[in-house]
Design a protein around this motif. Sequence first.
Motif, PDB file in Angstrom:
ATOM      1  N   ARG A 156       0.823  -1.202   0.000  1.00 44.61           N
ATOM      2  CA  ARG A 156       0.000   0.000   0.000  1.00 44.61           C
ATOM      3  C   ARG A 156       0.864   1.261   0.000  1.00 44.61           C
ATOM      4  N   LYS A 157       0.455   2.227  -0.840  1.00 41.96           N
ATOM      5  CA  LYS A 157       1.161   3.494  -0.940  1.00 41.96           C
ATOM      6  C   LYS A 157       0.466   4.612  -0.166  1.00 41.96           C
ATOM      7  N   ASP A 158      -0.746   4.323   0.338  1.00 40.14           N
ATOM      8  CA  ASP A 158      -1.494   5.364   1.046  1.00 40.14           C
ATOM      9  C   ASP A 158      -1.149   5.436   2.530  1.00 40.14           C
ATOM     10  N   GLY A 159      -0.209   4.571   2.967  1.00 43.82           N
ATOM     11  CA  GLY A 159       0.210   4.590   4.361  1.00 43.82           C
ATOM     12  C   GLY A 159      -0.734   3.890   5.312  1.00 43.82           C
ATOM     13  N   LYS A 160      -1.847   3.364   4.813  1.00 46.25           N
ATOM     14  CA  LYS A 160      -2.826   2.729   5.693  1.00 46.25           C
ATOM     15  C   LYS A 160      -2.401   1.308   6.053  1.00 46.25           C
ATOM     16  N   ASN A 161      -2.531   0.981   7.324  1.00 44.14           N
ATOM     17  CA  ASN A 161      -2.321  -0.385   7.789  1.00 44.14           C
ATOM     18  C   ASN A 161      -3.708  -0.955   8.071  1.00 44.14           C
ATOM     19  N   LEU A 162      -4.260  -1.672   7.089  1.00 39.28           N
ATOM     20  CA  LEU A 162      -5.632  -2.150   7.207  1.00 39.28           C
ATOM     21  C   LEU A 162      -5.779  -3.279   8.219  1.00 39.28           C
ATOM     22  N   VAL A 163      -4.689  -3.977   8.518  1.00 40.73           N
ATOM     23  CA  VAL A 163      -4.755  -5.005   9.556  1.00 40.73           C
ATOM     24  C   VAL A 163      -4.991  -4.343  10.907  1.00 40.73           C
ATOM     25  N   GLU A 164      -4.218  -3.292  11.198  1.00 40.01           N
ATOM     26  CA  GLU A 164      -4.409  -2.566  12.455  1.00 40.01           C
ATOM     27  C   GLU A 164      -5.789  -1.913  12.498  1.00 40.01           C
ATOM     28  N   GLN A 165      -6.224  -1.414  11.340  1.00 38.77           N
ATOM     29  CA  GLN A 165      -7.554  -0.802  11.279  1.00 38.77           C
ATOM     30  C   GLN A 165      -8.628  -1.835  11.613  1.00 38.77           C
ATOM     31  N   TRP A 166      -8.483  -3.046  11.067  1.00 33.85           N
ATOM     32  CA  TRP A 166      -9.448  -4.116  11.361  1.00 33.85           C
ATOM     33  C   TRP A 166      -9.438  -4.451  12.859  1.00 33.85           C
ATOM     34  N   GLN A 167      -8.251  -4.524  13.456  1.00 29.32           N
ATOM     35  CA  GLN A 167      -8.150  -4.856  14.871  1.00 29.32           C
ATOM     36  C   GLN A 167      -8.785  -3.787  15.753  1.00 29.32           C
ATOM     37  N   THR A 168      -8.656  -2.529  15.336  1.00 31.16           N
ATOM     38  CA  THR A 168      -9.288  -1.441  16.076  1.00 31.16           C
ATOM     39  C   THR A 168     -10.805  -1.510  15.960  1.00 31.16           C
ATOM     40  N   MET A 169     -11.281  -1.852  14.768  1.00 31.01           N
ATOM     41  CA  MET A 169     -12.723  -1.941  14.529  1.00 31.01           C
ATOM     42  C   MET A 169     -13.350  -3.141  15.228  1.00 31.01           C
ATOM     43  N   HIS A 170     -12.552  -4.197  15.452  1.00 27.32           N
ATOM     44  CA  HIS A 170     -13.086  -5.437  16.032  1.00 27.32           C
ATOM     45  C   HIS A 170     -12.212  -5.870  17.214  1.00 27.32           C
ATOM     46  N   PRO A 171     -12.295  -5.136  18.326  1.00 25.10           N
ATOM     47  CA  PRO A 171     -11.426  -5.442  19.474  1.00 25.10           C
ATOM     48  C   PRO A 171     -11.636  -6.835  20.059  1.00 25.10           C
ATOM     49  N   SER A 172     -12.810  -7.417  19.843  1.00 29.35           N
ATOM     50  CA  SER A 172     -13.049  -8.780  20.348  1.00 29.35           C
ATOM     51  C   SER A 172     -12.806  -9.838  19.274  1.00 29.35           C
ATOM     52  N   GLY A 173     -12.256  -9.428  18.133  1.00 30.03           N
ATOM     53  CA  GLY A 173     -11.932 -10.361  17.066  1.00 30.03           C
ATOM     54  C   GLY A 173     -10.507 -10.874  17.196  1.00 30.03           C
ATOM     55  N   GLU A 174     -10.149 -11.836  16.356  1.00 23.34           N
ATOM     56  CA  GLU A 174      -8.799 -12.397  16.366  1.00 23.34           C
ATOM     57  C   GLU A 174      -8.182 -12.291  14.982  1.00 23.34           C
ATOM     58  N   TYR A 175      -6.975 -11.722  14.916  1.00 21.03           N
ATOM     59  CA  TYR A 175      -6.192 -11.699  13.684  1.00 21.03           C
ATOM     60  C   TYR A 175      -5.053 -12.700  13.815  1.00 21.03           C
ATOM     61  N   VAL A 176      -4.891 -13.582  12.821  1.00 21.28           N
ATOM     62  CA  VAL A 176      -3.818 -14.579  12.842  1.00 21.28           C
ATOM     63  C   VAL A 176      -3.095 -14.571  11.505  1.00 21.28           C
ATOM     64  N   TYR A 177      -1.821 -14.982  11.533  1.00 23.10           N
ATOM     65  CA  TYR A 177      -1.029 -14.942  10.307  1.00 23.10           C
ATOM     66  C   TYR A 177      -0.229 -16.220  10.059  1.00 23.10           C
ATOM     67  N   ASP A 178      -0.318 -17.198  10.961  1.00 31.48           N
ATOM     68  CA  ASP A 178       0.435 -18.437  10.745  1.00 31.48           C
ATOM     69  C   ASP A 178      -0.344 -19.630  11.314  1.00 31.48           C
ATOM     70  N   LYS A 179       0.224 -20.820  11.150  1.00 28.29           N
ATOM     71  CA  LYS A 179      -0.450 -22.046  11.577  1.00 28.29           C
ATOM     72  C   LYS A 179      -0.602 -22.096  13.100  1.00 28.29           C
ATOM     73  N   THR A 180       0.383 -21.589  13.808  1.00 28.63           N
ATOM     74  CA  THR A 180       0.301 -21.589  15.270  1.00 28.63           C
ATOM     75  C   THR A 180      -0.882 -20.749  15.741  1.00 28.63           C
ATOM     76  N   GLY A 181      -1.007 -19.547  15.172  1.00 32.38           N
ATOM     77  CA  GLY A 181      -2.128 -18.683  15.521  1.00 32.38           C
ATOM     78  C   GLY A 181      -3.453 -19.280  15.102  1.00 32.38           C
ATOM     79  N   PHE A 182      -3.456 -19.920  13.935  1.00 25.31           N
ATOM     80  CA  PHE A 182      -4.687 -20.558  13.441  1.00 25.31           C
ATOM     81  C   PHE A 182      -5.141 -21.660  14.388  1.00 25.31           C
ATOM     82  N   ASP A 183      -4.206 -22.501  14.807  1.00 20.92           N
ATOM     83  CA  ASP A 183      -4.552 -23.621  15.690  1.00 20.92           C
ATOM     84  C   ASP A 183      -5.086 -23.139  17.036  1.00 20.92           C
ATOM     85  N   ALA A 184      -4.685 -21.938  17.440  1.00 23.20           N
ATOM     86  CA  ALA A 184      -5.087 -21.411  18.748  1.00 23.20           C
ATOM     87  C   ALA A 184      -6.377 -20.592  18.697  1.00 23.20           C
ATOM     88  N   ILE A 185      -6.979 -20.470  17.522  1.00 22.63           N
ATOM     89  CA  ILE A 185      -8.199 -19.660  17.398  1.00 22.63           C
ATOM     90  C   ILE A 185      -9.293 -20.170  18.323  1.00 22.63           C
TER      91      ILE A 185
END
Length: 495
Positions: free
Chosen positions: A250-279
Amino acid sequence: MKNHKLLLVSAVTAALSGCAASTQTAGVDAPQKNDVWYQQAQADIAKAKANKPIDKPAKNVILFVGDGMSVGTITAARIFEGQRQGLMGEEYKLAMESMPYVALSKTYNTDAQTPDSAGTASAMVTGVKTKQGVISVDDNVKRGFCTTVKGNEAKTAWEMAAEKGLSVGVVSTARITHATPATSYAHSADRDWESDASMPNIAKNQGCVDIAQQLIGFNNGQGMDVVFGGGRREFLPTTVVDPEGKKGKRKDGKNLVEQWQTMHPSGEYVYDKTGFDAIDPSADKIFGLFESSHMQYEADRRNEEPSLAEMTSKAIDVLAKNQQGYLLMVEAGRIDHAHHDGNAARALADTVAYDDAIKAALAKTDPQDTLIIVTADHAHTFISNGYSDRGNPILGLSKKNGKYNLDAYGKRYTTLSYGNGPGAVASAADRPNPSEDEVTKLDYRQQSLIKLDSETHSGEDVAIFARGPEAYLFQGAVEQNYIFHVMNEALGLAK
């Protein structure tokens, strides 16, 4: 006299009908009746008769899309997996082939005899056919022209379901912003506008929004309930390096992952198998991005990322919490990529992984309340040929009576090949004479007729398999946009 003739004709007709009925009831002796093939077919007839249409509303719908999964791919994958299990192969049955209702889908776009994924997937999720290269807009939109979008958006089944209170999700082994998954939540004049970096300035200045940002803003910011796939780079700025060492786009400087986490504080963001298994399936929303670009091919995955079956199972667990029901898309995106590369081994391994996901969904859901549809967006120029013996290795060289089949120039060839692609050569004299060891390697590119850097789609029909409420509506050869209308019939999404 006239009445007498009518009575005579009626009597003869009745007698003949009775005779026919009597003959049909009595039957004749079939000396082959003890043959295993005969008995299997009789058992299949009994099973088909016992199957009754489920004609009632569905609570849930799962749409499986095997990107590029032609009928020929299904056939080859069936043999491939059967042989991996120690069988001859041809007699094996994939999970999708056990589903009771089957139809053909006509895949052309409004402007193309041979389609692309954007136009075909848009048809499935919106109920209208459209052009190549555009995302969930109607045929009035001109590809690449932002100003043609407004007023021509085609509302998707996922938007309708979310508005109705159902949970919604999308799972893909491709970038989650790639054409097929994007059609469930975005509207765009160009499938390539995955992030702002891929958009021309004029489109941004005219108010068009990139696909990744549309995912974050889906359903007025409430978002999808489950998102699993690749494409992390489309959500991160160029100044951010992800946990696996890859920079964002992204060239607009936006971090949409952080934006999603702010919008959904009770949600879970994961990026690997370890995080997936712990969902925790009780989490409000789940957002998983497992690669910077596309996820790994199944043959290369080595358990470093969740499989398509694992992602499908987890998605169902999360979505099923909603008592009103859910709508889920599951895409096997990399079947298509392997075909484009002329690489049958990876295409077939990914098709089997797709079938494993279907098997998991069939086991986890009740056919009385969940409609499952299995299809493809388009086909490829992938063919089986050469009169090979039964049980011949499907990735191997073509053999008849144990001897290699040879072409007119005395050279060996594989059972599987492509109509075009990177495996072609300039002339017959240049064509190699491959060995069995060479053609069965994972990286082998099948030979093709016409030389292209990337093999193309084909325009042939693809299969639809279905089970559950309203599945019986899949009959004959249908336009691809008909798939939306069956989902709508099942869920009552649109008036």
